[in-house]
Each structure stands twice: as structure tokens, then as C-alpha cells.
Design a protein around this motif. Structure first.
Motif, PDB file in Angstrom:
ATOM      1  N   ASN A   1       0.827  -1.213   0.000  1.00 42.84           N
ATOM      2  CA  ASN A   1       0.000   0.000   0.000  1.00 42.84           C
ATOM      3  C   ASN A   1       0.858   1.258   0.000  1.00 42.84           C
ATOM      4  OD1 ASN A   1       0.832  -0.532   2.694  1.00 42.84           O
ATOM      5  ND2 ASN A   1      -0.826   0.732   3.512  1.00 42.84           N
ATOM      6  N   VAL A   2       2.162   1.097  -0.252  1.00 41.67           N
ATOM      7  CA  VAL A   2       3.098   2.220  -0.283  1.00 41.67           C
ATOM      8  C   VAL A   2       3.690   2.345  -1.682  1.00 41.67           C
ATOM      9  CG1 VAL A   2       5.250   3.171   0.645  1.00 41.67           C
ATOM     10  CG2 VAL A   2       3.653   1.977   2.158  1.00 41.67           C
TER      11      VAL A   2
ATOM     12  N   THR B   1      -4.268   7.146   5.212  1.00 40.72           N
ATOM     13  CA  THR B   1      -3.739   7.530   3.907  1.00 40.72           C
ATOM     14  C   THR B   1      -2.982   8.840   4.054  1.00 40.72           C
ATOM     15  OG1 THR B   1      -5.564   6.394   2.812  1.00 40.72           O
ATOM     16  CG2 THR B   1      -4.374   8.044   1.520  1.00 40.72           C
TER      17      THR B   1
ATOM     18  N   THR C   1       1.186   6.526   1.170  1.00 39.14           N
ATOM     19  CA  THR C   1       0.588   5.374   1.840  1.00 39.14           C
ATOM     20  C   THR C   1      -0.915   5.429   1.587  1.00 39.14           C
ATOM     21  OG1 THR C   1       2.280   5.397   3.567  1.00 39.14           O
ATOM     22  CG2 THR C   1       0.261   4.174   4.029  1.00 39.14           C
TER      23      THR C   1
END
Length: 288
Positions: A145-146, A178, A224
Motif C-alpha cells: 500500500n506504499v 492515507t 501510503t
């Protein structure tokens, strides 16, 4: 020659100190309509400059670059990964993308009729979670997710700096899940900025853009998106650990200032111009 050297010297000596860098933050959490975030997105565009008329390779007035993913060829979109340097090589905009381990790259969602849209190729529930801001493709890391975004002089391997960067996000449900972290040329953090939560449970849109009054000081950013990577069986809102739920988030448009050379590049250019000047003077002296 003297005028050129003088101008470049002013740029080089006038580069700002990064201590106490001052950010201008434009952020909004909206509903499922693009209009709910467009006003703030446009404020960020004004901050960076460049007007509203797009030139080749997403260039606006030579001051701003934008990526909306929609021109990515079908062969470079889902279920295939996007080459990390696509937007510095195929469509030179001075941005390259990577993911830290266990990430395996980045992906752009498919157009209708080619493959399932909005990352339904990864998980068939995602088209109910995500919403596009500009039709029809979205962007995500694969296996992570990065996503790291590094800047270069467009079409080259020369590192560059920008004064601001922003992104559209979809389905941000949790505060602080996020975020974007900004880094300078020495890899020192310029700050972490959270993306606002959307105002509806699913298919919301959010925007975060940050620019710095000191000018071009950003060498790369780390994004992120949510608290876990997209994946098969990774369903938004499902339990995640003892005190949390899964928040999966995808990205849409990227907006950033036009990349400019790092200070070291200016210094090398000045040295080269100085050498040319010295050679020229020697030649003139030998002719007298």
C-alpha cells in the motif's frame, strides 16, 4: 556569457534553506461526485501555476505536470503492471514509481471491455468501493500500500526537484490511514500530511496537495494508501487486527510542479560554463 553566468549564480546562491520549510496545504474529503473536490484541486493547480491548457506529456505552461492514467495503453494496464519508468520514458513527465518489499510494482486499472474496471481484476468487490475522478483508470501499488514517486528531468536519469505534489484518492475511510510524506534532496523528511476522509462510506473522493513556499525542494514523495494493500479476499471494512478494519484506497490524478535540476546540477553547469569562459579567454589572449 557573463549575463548567463550571473543569472545562474543567482539561482544557485538563492536556493532556500530547508529548515522550517513552509507548506501550503490544499486538502478536502468529498462525496462520490468529482465536483466535491474539484474546487480544492483547482486551488492547488493555481498554487503551482501553468494555466488550464495541457501541452504534450501532461505539461501545463511549463510549470506543472499532470498524470490522469487514462492514456496508458491497454498492454501496460491491468492485469499487467505498469513499467515504473513509463512516465519518464514512454511519456516523459519526470516521474518514476516503485514499491518497497513485499511490493512487486504498480498497476493502472483497465478500461471497460479490456479487463474488469477499478481493480475488480484483483478483487471483484473493488468497483463498489472505488470511484474514478477522471475516467476511467485508477492507480495502485501491487503487493504494497506504499508507492514511492521520484522526480527526474523528464526523459533523463538526472534527479530533479519539484515545489509541490498532490493526488486524488478514492475511498479513504479512516483518519491517518492515507498520507503523503515529502522528502528533500538529502532524504530528510519535509513532513507527513494526512489525506482527509471521504464524506460517504463507499466510492468517496479525496484530494491532498502540498507545495512549499521555498520553491523546488522535493526530491521524492512516499504515498501510503489505506492500511493494507489491495488483494484477493482483502475486503474494505472487514476486521483488521483487534481494533481496526481494513481500509483499501486507490489513487487517481497526480499533479506536481515541473521538475527542475537539483543544486548539484546547477553547480556542474556553472563549472562547465566557467571552464568554457576560461578557454575562451585563453584563446583571445593567445591571438593578441
Amino acid at each position: 556569457m557573463k549575463l548567463i553566468l550571473g543569472a545562474l549564480s543567482a539561482v544557485s546562491l538563492g536556493l532556500p534553506s530547508l529548515a522550517g520549510a513552509t507548506p501550503i496545504v490544499r486538502s478536502v474529503g468529498g462525496d462520490s461526485t468529482p465536483a466535491s473536490i474539484t474546487g480544492v484541486r483547482d486551488q492547488f493547480r493555481v498554487d503551482l501555476g501553468g494555466g488550464t491548457v495541457a501541452g504534450p506529456n501532461g505539461s501545463f505552461g511549463g510549470l506543472r505536470r499532470e498524470i490522469n492514467w487514462d492514456g496508458v495503453p491497454d498492454g501496460s494496464s491491468a492485469p499487467n503492471n505498469l513499467p515504473g519508468n513509463f512516465f519518464n520514458s514512454n511519456s516523459p513527465r519526470g516521474a518514476e514509481f516503485s514499491t518497497p518489499a513485499p511490493g512487486t510494482g504498480v498497476q493502472v486499472s483497465a478500461n471497460s471491455g479490456i479487463a474488469p474496471v477499478e481493480f475488480d481484476n484483483i478483487n471483484p468487490t473493488y468497483s463498489s468501493d472505488f470511484r474514478v475522478f477522471s475516467s476511467q483508470r485508477l492507480f495502485t501499488g501491487v503487493g504494497s500500500n506504499v508507492v514511492d514517486v521520484s522526480f527526474f528531468l523528464p526523459g533523463t536519469t538526472t534527479p530533479a526537484l519539484v515545489s509541490g505534489f498532490g493526488s486524488v484518492f478514492t475511498d479513504v475511510d479512516l483518519t491517518s490511514s492515507t498520507k503523503i510524506e515529502f522528502f528533500d534532496a538529502a532524504n530528510a523528511s519535509l513532513g507527513v500530511f494526512n489525506v482527509p476522509v471521504g464524506t460517504v462510506d463507499s466510492e468517496s473522493l479525496s484530494f491532498l496537495g502540498v507545495s512549499f513556499t521555498e520553491g523546488a525542494i522535493i526530491s521524492h514523495v512516499q504515498i501510503t494508501s489505506g492500511n493494507t494493500a489491495l488483494g484477493a479476499g482483502v475486503n474494505d471494512g472487514a476486521p483488521f487486527g483487534p481494533d481496526n478494519v481494513i481500509d483499501v484506497v486507490a489513487m487517481d490524478d497526480f499533479i506536481y510542479a515541473a521538475p527542475v535540476p537539483e543544486p548539484e546540477t546547477y553547480a556542474m553547469l556553472l563549472a562547465g560554463l566557467g571552464l568554457i569562459g576560461a578557454i575562451s579567454r585563453r584563446r583571445k589572449a593567445s591571438m593578441n
